[in-house]
Scaffold this motif. Sequence first.
Motif, PDB file in Angstrom:
ATOM      1  N   TYR A 129      61.744   8.936   3.698  1.00 23.72           N
ATOM      2  CA  TYR A 129      63.200   8.872   3.849  1.00 23.72           C
ATOM      3  C   TYR A 129      63.624   7.541   4.485  1.00 23.72           C
ATOM      4  CZ  TYR A 129      67.795   9.904   5.853  1.00 23.72           C
ATOM      5  OH  TYR A 129      69.110   9.854   6.216  1.00 23.72           O
ATOM      6  N   GLU A 130      62.905   7.127   5.524  1.00 19.88           N
ATOM      7  CA  GLU A 130      63.255   5.868   6.204  1.00 19.88           C
ATOM      8  C   GLU A 130      63.017   4.658   5.303  1.00 19.88           C
ATOM      9  OE1 GLU A 130      62.440   6.871  10.903  1.00 19.88           O
ATOM     10  OE2 GLU A 130      60.733   6.672   9.558  1.00 19.88           O
ATOM     11  N   ILE A 186      59.339  14.105   2.058  1.00 16.23           N
ATOM     12  CA  ILE A 186      60.463  13.280   2.542  1.00 16.23           C
ATOM     13  C   ILE A 186      60.275  12.774   3.976  1.00 16.23           C
ATOM     14  CG2 ILE A 186      61.839  15.317   3.260  1.00 16.23           C
ATOM     15  CD1 ILE A 186      64.330  13.743   2.265  1.00 16.23           C
ATOM     16  N   GLU A 187      59.610  13.580   4.815  1.00 14.74           N
ATOM     17  CA  GLU A 187      59.436  13.159   6.218  1.00 14.74           C
ATOM     18  C   GLU A 187      58.024  12.644   6.508  1.00 14.74           C
ATOM     19  OE1 GLU A 187      60.953  15.819   9.245  1.00 14.74           O
ATOM     20  OE2 GLU A 187      62.474  16.552   7.851  1.00 14.74           O
ATOM     21  N   VAL A 207      68.665  10.932  -0.094  1.00 14.59           N
ATOM     22  CA  VAL A 207      68.131  12.261  -0.391  1.00 14.59           C
ATOM     23  C   VAL A 207      68.260  12.554  -1.891  1.00 14.59           C
ATOM     24  CG1 VAL A 207      68.439  14.741  -0.009  1.00 14.59           C
ATOM     25  CG2 VAL A 207      68.523  13.159   1.927  1.00 14.59           C
ATOM     26  N   LEU A 209      60.743  15.028  -2.690  1.00 16.33           N
ATOM     27  CA  LEU A 209      61.363  15.880  -1.675  1.00 16.33           C
ATOM     28  C   LEU A 209      60.338  16.555  -0.758  1.00 16.33           C
ATOM     29  CD1 LEU A 209      64.273  16.416  -0.974  1.00 16.33           C
ATOM     30  CD2 LEU A 209      64.185  18.497  -2.334  1.00 16.33           C
ATOM     31  N   GLU A 230      65.145  13.276  -4.356  1.00 11.34           N
ATOM     32  CA  GLU A 230      65.095  14.490  -5.179  1.00 11.34           C
ATOM     33  C   GLU A 230      64.811  14.123  -6.637  1.00 11.34           C
ATOM     34  OE1 GLU A 230      68.502  16.736  -4.111  1.00 11.34           O
ATOM     35  OE2 GLU A 230      67.794  18.530  -5.151  1.00 11.34           O
ATOM     36  N   LEU A 280      56.836   4.011   8.480  1.00 11.74           N
ATOM     37  CA  LEU A 280      58.119   4.701   8.312  1.00 11.74           C
ATOM     38  C   LEU A 280      57.931   5.865   7.343  1.00 11.74           C
ATOM     39  CD1 LEU A 280      60.612   1.682   8.007  1.00 11.74           C
ATOM     40  CD2 LEU A 280      59.852   2.891  10.055  1.00 11.74           C
TER      41      LEU A 280
END
Lengths: 344, 239
Positions: free
Chosen positions: B96-97, B131-132, B119, B128, B123, B93
């Motif tokens: 973020y997940e 994040i993905e 989020v 950040l 941060e 994952l």
Amino acid sequence: MPETLFRTMMIRGFGLLAVLMLFVVPVIGSRAMVQDLFGVLTLLVLALNWNLLAGFAGLVSVGQQAFVGLGAYTMFACVILLDVDPLWGILAGGAVAMIVAVPVAIFTFRLSGAYFAIATWVLAEIVRLVLAQWKALGGGTGTSLPKGTTKDMWGVQWLKDTLDVSSSAASDALTYWLALVLALGTLAAAYVFLRSKAGLGLQAIRDNVGAARSVGVDPTRLKAWIFLLTAAGTGVCGALLFIQITRVTPEAAFSVVDWKAFVIFITVIGGVGTLPGPIVGVIVFYILQRTLADYGTIYLIVLGLIGIAVMLFAHRGLWGLFADKTGIELLPLRHLPPRSAHSS
Amino acid sequence: MTILALKSVSKSFGALKVTNDVTLEVERGEALGIIGPNGAGKSTLFNLITGNLKPDAGTVEFDGRDVTRVTAMDRVRAGIGRSFQIPQPFTHLSVYENLLVAAQFGGNLHRSEAAHFCVDIIERTGLLQVIEEPAGGLPLLQRKRLELARAMATSPRLILLDEIAGGLTDAECGDLVRTIKGIHRHGTTIIWIEHVLHALTSVVDRLAVLNFGKMLMVGGVNAVMNSPEVKEIYLGIEV
């Protein structure tokens, strides 16, 4: 439009076209083609269910043939003993598979990894041996559906008149369309489920059970749900399969090669833990089956070697390899952060 | 006001008594450090607080409620968050997940609320940029930050940090300490097990010392660090 997005749209468009074409096969295609594709679609349903279990929940069961057999025998019992339409037998097959999955889950969920896998296999053998004692359904030698059962199925007469075909062809068309709807329904349900809160929790459990528990995910509850639901889906598919086969024996209904080895092969080469994986896997499997059908046991050896090669060189299967190389996501399961995260 | 109270808690693994009649009270908004040699039973104590282990004797109270028999999942939902000594991300994952799971299940937040909440934490914890990214590919510092961030996403009132500064460089450690201080300033109660003493003592108000499963002493940072007994047992200095 970025190239990846364009290619994704192209593949989706192609997929949609393929689905539309699949719907008209019984109208424009030969009966042999309908029967062939019925086999492909039912294998796809079994692979989609197994992928949900093993690929997304980390439950590597090698006993799912138990639910295929239960679905088949329940449908036969409904028709022979209760004299109901086989289509009701399909639903009953799913329900019985789900009910039997409850004690199976209670027993096997105490185990994990290889021990879980072995336990599911042992239980599948127990179910097979028990059903082989059921004299009313032919015991060890099995039984056939009463003559004319499939021709009298709900909707067959209407299809026969509408398509202007024989009763047998109409029956094949009906079971084919049911298999297609079941495959599309399973795919859609899997997508919606995996995109949901529960689906995300399930993927967390697959990655790390202890960590999932530490953030409030209840692993036992989620795993139990997915186990029961996939058992029901597998049972429904089993019942549907044997309407077309019209004869059931313990060996055929609980076949280790047909409903386990092939299903695992399809999922592994397509891509375990990816939604399009079983679709790619079943296409490759069908091509190999057609190409190597005349080579007897060599066919199974080649399948095994291909499976090993994919596991060694493409851990996420052929679809995973393709997606990694191209960045194309056909049925994206990723949750993206809100746009504000990118502008921060 | 007391947020956590351990009363005569004991736990044994076979003949080995890992937690021996431990009594401890932690005030709301406090930052408590736990130190002790390896094998002193620090992580076991965390597992008893989070519900991953059940005590053989004694009780665990959280926010005035006896939670001794409450499951680990329900304790998270009640407000006890934790990080692991060895980071345990959900590897497939994204960052973020990882937080989204925690916010939805542990924090009981709806998807839309959870999204912005996650989020915000990402941060604040300096994640950040990734994040993905899949969590399985993160380097150690970011994995440690993710441990902290994921625990924060469960909206804890009490957060347990298990050797979160271990293995980091001084600069990385400094960054992490600033983040933890920020969390503490927001009113979250912290219990922190740590061997990196300069990091620990720059955050906590009190220290508790464990040795062979027993609570040796609990007190102010200076009082504990200057204790001859602690120096001898923990720091290896003969007094």
